[in-house]
Design a protein around this motif. Structure first.
Motif, PDB file in Angstrom:
ATOM      1  N   GLU A   1       0.832  -1.212   0.000  1.00 13.86           N
ATOM      2  CA  GLU A   1       0.000   0.000   0.000  1.00 13.86           C
ATOM      3  C   GLU A   1       0.866   1.262   0.000  1.00 13.86           C
ATOM      4  O   GLU A   1       0.599   2.211  -0.737  1.00 13.86           O
ATOM      5  CB  GLU A   1      -0.894   0.027   1.248  1.00 13.86           C
ATOM      6  CG  GLU A   1      -2.066  -0.934   1.208  1.00 13.86           C
ATOM      7  CD  GLU A   1      -2.896  -0.873   2.486  1.00 13.86           C
ATOM      8  OE1 GLU A   1      -3.745  -1.743   2.649  1.00 13.86           O
ATOM      9  OE2 GLU A   1      -2.684   0.028   3.324  1.00 13.86           O
TER      10      GLU A   1
ATOM     11  N   GLN B   1       2.474   1.762  -3.319  1.00 11.83           N
ATOM     12  CA  GLN B   1       1.497   2.227  -4.318  1.00 11.83           C
ATOM     13  C   GLN B   1       1.176   3.710  -4.121  1.00 11.83           C
ATOM     14  O   GLN B   1       0.828   4.406  -5.063  1.00 11.83           O
ATOM     15  CB  GLN B   1       0.221   1.397  -4.226  1.00 11.83           C
ATOM     16  CG  GLN B   1       0.376   0.020  -4.860  1.00 11.83           C
ATOM     17  CD  GLN B   1      -0.824  -0.882  -4.636  1.00 11.83           C
ATOM     18  OE1 GLN B   1      -1.684  -0.597  -3.803  1.00 11.83           O
ATOM     19  NE2 GLN B   1      -0.861  -1.995  -5.351  1.00 11.83           N
ATOM     20  N   ALA B   2       1.325   4.158  -2.867  1.00 10.19           N
ATOM     21  CA  ALA B   2       1.040   5.565  -2.575  1.00 10.19           C
ATOM     22  C   ALA B   2       2.296   6.430  -2.664  1.00 10.19           C
ATOM     23  O   ALA B   2       2.284   7.586  -2.265  1.00 10.19           O
ATOM     24  CB  ALA B   2       0.423   5.676  -1.184  1.00 10.19           C
TER      25      ALA B   2
END
Lengths: 287, 404
Positions: B73, B76-77
């Motif tokens: 996560e 991805q950010a």
């Protein structure tokens, strides 16, 4: 020396000593797992004495050695010449009794384990000095009249008795000696890890040392010396993906060795061969 | 010939003793190389001393899954300060010996370490990290273990005797007619301590606590244990043993006429797959407490839950699944908030920065709830009391222990 190497060598010493502690009684066909209980008893005693009574490491070490010897000696009066199976059962029973006592004894840390065993300078040196001294005496034993008597008992107990070998006294002697090594190693282990946890003193240590003994070779003292660093160290060197298969690798190795070399990797003929080669090489050099 | 052997043995062992040991004591991590202006961080690597094989490999797998999910996560950010993060799982196979060597390897260069897991490895390996000034995220163990290594370890839980009694009191109050309670206790790790905390909660609710029944770790038959418990005439039972044993004890109780499942309370450590698979419909109505609420309705939790189920044949996330997920996010926040660079020349000071920040983190946004730490101890983490219905946990009450 790097810290990982330091711990690798320290734990290797523990495994060598514990495998020798199994090896000695096995010279008279006794699988004396009680040495693991000795390890726990002396280890916990040592931890407690160091933390609460501020005993020095050497005092604790000596006490651990003696406690291991005394406990094993007392038990050996009953099982000094017992059949292998009975010795195994007594060993397991003592392991579980010891573990249960520790788990229910708050002063020993109960199930939480014992924390804060002090760090000792030069413990690696002490560990390998003990390996050296123990190895020397085992070597002397193996090449003595007593060692040959032990081999005779291993092959045929009744025949050995007919030769005048006192199987009980020899069994008692080896069990007591093994208990002393187990006790001293328990103290070493506690001071190396700075902590003790009751579950360590059960199947993991038995499984590891048994594998080392039978893979390395149970007919000479050199087998454990080879198998301990290799078997314990290999998973540390292998990539994680491969190391995860360590149980399978151990299993396959054990099967292969037992099929190809039932006496283990290092056997007596192998030692003689190596000695002869070295001897010849030295003579050639001299000439 | 004998002499040759003796010499060979002496040499071999002397090499091992003097060459390697050399009379040295254990050294702390070496000082890092001086700062180089060319240093550029390319990846944050977070080592995770976990159990990926051995007896608790299944737990290790979902702990690892949680940590890697967080890393995914975060990447991805945009990563941590724009740099990707990687969680490196290191398998100790629950061996304290392997744990020591692996931890020793990390002392040289790791900024922070997640784990170790579980307690035997913690006891052996964390002292090495403490001496090296390396901060450990001991996020699955109880306060009582982590506290031994403060400030170089973090506790994910408040002290057992503070956190557990309120939820047990809450359960007792849900059963006003319940007067005598017996506990099944397995003598393992922190469980006897948890059982003691249960007693505090029961007494606070005015319930009489009967003599506990010890459950042997290697128990295979449970009838005699149940008979022993029932001979005390309890009208309520608390279980502090492993999941499978709890389920089997409940089945035995029912076969001997136990009717009211609401008067059975299962502790958090037994909230595992084996409880539900072995217990089946027979555990409907049983109460259980834990630290996470699977029915929480936030997008972040639901996304986590969905992904977990997808990767685990539809199974719900287990109680410890979020711990290392949150740990990765806590490390991320510490790095970003304290300006940690990952420069090896600043390793020592940055380790201290991360330690001090996490030990006293304020309003950390965890997967399930926010919390604040004080000196390495969470102050306001809730516990949840559930009723099991059709293999699912239904929230009955949320309890916040007051250890601020």
């Amino acid at each position: 020396m790097s810290l990982p190497l330091y711990y690798y060598l320290a734990i290797t010493a523990v495994y060598i000593l514990m495998t020798w502690a199994l090896y000695l009684p096995y010279r008279v066909a006794h699988l004396h797992f009680m040495v693991v209980a000795n390890m726990a008893i002396s280890g916990y005693f040592g931890g407690y004495a160091a933390i609460n009574w501020h005993w020095s490491f050497l005092a604790v070490f000596a006490a651990g050695f003696l406690i291991g010897a005394v406990v094993s000696f007392v038990v050996s009066i009953a099982i000094g010449d017992a059949p292998t199976f009975a010795v195994v059962i007594v060993g397991f029973t003592f392991i579980y009794i010891t573990k249960t006592v520790i788990e229910n004894w708050p002063a020993m840390g109960s199930t939480m384990g014992m924390f804060g065993i002090p760090l000792v300078n030069h413990i690696l040196l002490y560990a390998y000095l003990f390996v050296l001294v123990t190895g020397f005496f085992i070597y002397r034993f193996d090449h003595s009249r007593l060692g040959r008597a032990a081999s005779a008992i291993f092959i045929h107990r009744e025949l050995a008795t007919s030769f005048g070998v006192n199987t009980k006294y020899l069994g008692m002697f080896l069990q007591t000696w093994a208990g002393a090594i187990g006790g001293a190693t328990g103290v070493l282990y506690g001071f190396i890890m700075n902590s003790l946890f009751p579950n360590f003193f059960t199947f993991p240590i038995i499984g590891a040392t048994m594998t080392m003994l039978f893979l390395g070779g149970y007919t000479t003292m050199w087998g454990p010396l080879l198998a301990a660093p290799v078997l314990w160290g290999a998973p540390l060197l292998l990539p994680t993906a491969v190391a995860s298969w360590r149980q399978i690798i151990y299993g396959v190795l054990l099967i292969v060795i037992l099929l190809l070399r039932p006496e283990g990797a290092i056997t007596r003929p192998f030692i003689v061969k190596v000695q002869t080669t070295i001897f010849q090489w030295m003579r050639i050099k001299k000439v | 010939m004998k002499r040759v052997t003796v010499i060979a043995m002496a040499l071999l062992l002397a090499i091992g003793t003097f060459t390697f040991a050399n009379g040295k004591k254990e050294e702390p991590a070496k000082k890092a190389e001086p700062a180089k202006s060319s240093f550029k961080m390319t990846e944050w690597e977070i080592p995770f001393l976990n159990c990926l094989t051995g007896p608790i490999a299944s737990i290790g797998e979902y702990l690892e899954w949680g940590a890697e999910r967080a890393a995914l996560e975060i990447n991805q950010a945009g990563g941590i300060n724009g740099i990707p993060v990687k969680v490196t799982g290191i398998d100790t196979a629950m061996s304290p010996e392997t744990g020591t060597v692996e931890m020793a390897k990390l002392t040289k260069s790791a900024l922070v370490v997640m784990g170790p897991v579980p307690e035997p490895v913690i006891l052996a390996a964390v002292p090495i990290a403490v001496r090296a000034g390396l901060y450990s995220f001991t996020a699955t163990t109880s306060y009582e273990y982590a506290a031994k290594f403060f400030p170089w370890a973090i506790s994910w839980f408040s002290p057992t005797e503070e956190k557990l009694p309120p939820v047990v009191t809450a359960w007792a109050k849900k059963n006003p007619g319940m007067k005598n309670v017996v506990q099944f206790v397995e003598n393992y790790g922190a469980w006897p301590g948890m059982a003691k905390a249960h007693v505090i909660g029961l007494k606070k609710a005015g319930v009489n606590v009967l003599k506990q029944v010890d459950v042997p770790t290697d128990a295979v038959t449970f009838g005699p244990l149940v008979v022993k418990a029932l001979s005390e005439n309890p009208d309520g039972i608390v279980f502090a043993c492993n999941a499978e044993k709890v389920a089997k004890l409940i089945l035995e109780l029912q076969s001997r006429g136990w009717k009211d499942n609401g008067r059975l309370l299962v502790f958090s450590s037994a909230d595992d797959g084996a409880l539900y698979t072995t217990g089946g419909k027979n555990i409907d109505g049983v109460m259980i407490y834990n630290y996470v609420d699977p029915n929480l309705n936030t997008p972040r939790w639901q996304a986590f839950r969905k992904a977990f189920k997808a990767d685990h044949n539809g199974m719900e996330p287990f109680s410890l699944s979020p711990n290392y997920y949150d740990a990765v996010y806590m490390i991320k926040r510490a790095i970003e908030e304290t300006g940690i660079t990952g420069d090896p020349s600043k390793l020592k000071e940055e380790r201290i920065k991360i330690r001090d920040y996490c030990n006293n983190i304020k309003d950390f946004k965890g997967l399930m709830f926010n919390w604040t730490n004080k000196n390495g101890v969470p102050q306001d983490k809730p516990l949840f009391l559930f009723k099991i219905e059709n293999g699912k946990k239904v929230l009955v009450e949320k309890v916040i222990p007051s250890n601020k």
